[in-house]
Design an enzyme around this catalytic site. Structure first.
Site, mmCIF file in Angstrom:
data_model
loop_
_atom_site.group_PDB
_atom_site.id
_atom_site.type_symbol
_atom_site.label_atom_id
_atom_site.label_comp_id
_atom_site.label_asym_id
_atom_site.label_seq_id
_atom_site.Cartn_x
_atom_site.Cartn_y
_atom_site.Cartn_z
ATOM 1 N N THR A 101 0.854 -1.188 0.000
ATOM 2 C CA THR A 101 0.000 0.000 0.000
ATOM 3 C C THR A 101 0.887 1.234 0.000
ATOM 4 O O THR A 101 1.848 1.316 0.765
ATOM 5 C CB THR A 101 -0.933 0.038 1.223
ATOM 6 O OG1 THR A 101 -1.768 -1.122 1.209
ATOM 7 C CG2 THR A 101 -1.820 1.274 1.194
ATOM 8 N N PHE A 137 1.281 5.251 0.588
ATOM 9 C CA PHE A 137 0.705 6.371 1.326
ATOM 10 C C PHE A 137 1.389 7.665 0.895
ATOM 11 O O PHE A 137 2.565 7.657 0.506
ATOM 12 C CB PHE A 137 0.904 6.196 2.832
ATOM 13 C CG PHE A 137 0.136 5.048 3.431
ATOM 14 C CD1 PHE A 137 -1.015 5.281 4.174
ATOM 15 C CD2 PHE A 137 0.567 3.733 3.292
ATOM 16 C CE1 PHE A 137 -1.724 4.228 4.735
ATOM 17 C CE2 PHE A 137 -0.132 2.682 3.844
ATOM 18 C CZ PHE A 137 -1.287 2.929 4.579
#
Length: 405
Positions: A289, A291
């Site tokens: 992921t 960010f």
């Protein structure tokens, strides 16, 4: 007037503020007006002319005491609550759920605050132990985390000086882009100052004493459940969606659910006193992921290290105009790492008049682009100047160091 940064931020936090002498009041502000940043790339010393519709940087928003006017000021001071129960670096080891900070709400913005906080405060979405907090701690290991109810509350926390930075997800290698945060990047005035790439490392956990055979359902964030599809299908359990992995980890022990498991991180299990039944339960061990780190002020671009630049633009009508806009980067050997399109909210449809087929409408898009170059490099400056030949709107969202896994 004072701002309080304890607990978790929610939308109601931003409706009213308390009063305290320690925070600058309108009388003590040097200029009660809209303060804008330098024109064009002068903000970074790069010297290209800004198109008329590029949004300039703005400063913190506060509400004047005793009135309804929103004012902007340049040198405000953020504050940290003296409540004593905030997580410090996300390492609170208490098992008592009542001692964990709650999302900040409007009533939390009281006069009991302390301007002298020296620790970096980083906002994220979710409860303590959420995946966003893991990303914040990777970026800033010694920060004070500021949990928020929603993505937009994290943006507002930074704008209101309740937090110094925000760390929010923008894309996942399995689930794709988080479109909500793309829209918020355009709606707000924060700058992208960094990125965090966090490997997905999930565990299946439950209350102490509960075994795999006891589980009838598993709670977690929808993306975490999708990441563990293979295991959950094998177990034959029901899947229940919650806002974030930490919410699930809090809900199960709070309600004494002995038939429910949780998909979350190992750090979350330690915070909420859960027992890990299986580790590394995600389907793809390489899932990541990404960010973004957001702040009120941009970082200074450099040419001596790897930088990435993020922009958003809209294009004029014409055949092949998108191809022409993207070609300006290829001509200068600038690698594009991300292309995302979103319909314009204020003008979603464009009317086109074709003399042969009559008039018709189609979506008018904004294009979000990430490319591997620093705004300190002439080739990047020239590329954006070239994009202006085709763009009706252009905004630099940030120029920031590249993060490596």
């Amino acid at each position: 007037m004072a701002l309080r940064a304890s607990g978790i931020l929610s939308r109601s936090n931003f409706d009213h503020l308390g009063s305290d002498d320690r925070t600058p009041t309108p009388k003590r502000l040097s200029s009660i007006c809209r303060i804008r940043g330098n024109d064009g790339m002068g903000l970074w010393g790069c010297g290209w002319r800004r198109p008329r519709r590029i949004r300039s940087s703005v400063c913190c928003l506060i509400r004047a005491e005793g009135g309804e006017e929103i004012v902007r000021y340049e040198n405000g001071i953020g504050e940290k609550s003296d409540g004593g129960d905030d997580l410090v670096g996300g390492r609170l080891q208490r098992k008592e759920l009542g001692s964990l900070p709650k999302p900040l709400s409007v009533t939390d913005l009281s006069a009991n605050s302390n301007c002298g906080s020296e620790k970096l405060r980083v906002a994220f979405k979710g409860l303590p132990g959420a995946y966003g907090e893991d990303a914040a701690l990777k970026a800033y290991p010694h920060c004070t985390s500021v949990p928020c109810d929603e993505f937009e509350e994290a943006f507002k926390a930074v704008e209101l000086w309740l937090a110094d930075k925000a760390v929010l997800p923008i894309e996942n290698s399995l689930g794709g882009s988080i479109h909500r945060n793309y829209d918020l990047l355009l709606r707000h005035t924060l700058h992208i100052v960094g990125e965090v790439q966090l490997p997905v490392e999930l565990c299946l956990m439950a209350l102490p004493g509960v075994q795999l055979d006891d589980l009838k359902r598993v709670l977690s964030h929808p993306q975490a459940l999708a990441d563990c599809d293979r295991l959950l299908s094998k177990l034959g359990v029901a899947r229940e969606n919650v806002d974030d992995v930490a919410s699930a980890a809090q809900f199960v022990p709070s309600n004494g659910l002995k038939d429910a498991g949780v998909i979350a991180t190992s750090r979350t299990s330690r915070i909420y006193g859960l027992h890990i039944l299986a580790e590394g339960v995600q389907d793809n061990p390489d899932s990541v992921t990404r960010f973004l780190v957001l702040a009120r002020n941009p970082v200074m671009p450099r040419a001596d290290k790897a930088f990435k630049t993020s922009i958003v633009f809209a294009l004029e009508e014409g055949s092949g105009v998108l191809f022409k806009a993207l070609a300006v980067f290829a001509l200068r050997e600038i690698n594009l790492t991300k292309i995302e399109s979103r319909p314009q909210r204020k003008r979603p449809l464009r009317l086109v008049d074709d003399s042969d087929n009559g008039s018709f409408k189609y979506f008018d898009y904004l294009f979000y682009i990430d490319f591997e170059a620093s705004m300190a490099e002439p080739r990047a400056q020239n590329a954006l100047a070239h994009v202006q030949d085709f763009a009706t709107f252009l905004r630099v969202l940030g120029c920031y160091p590249v993060d490596a896994l």
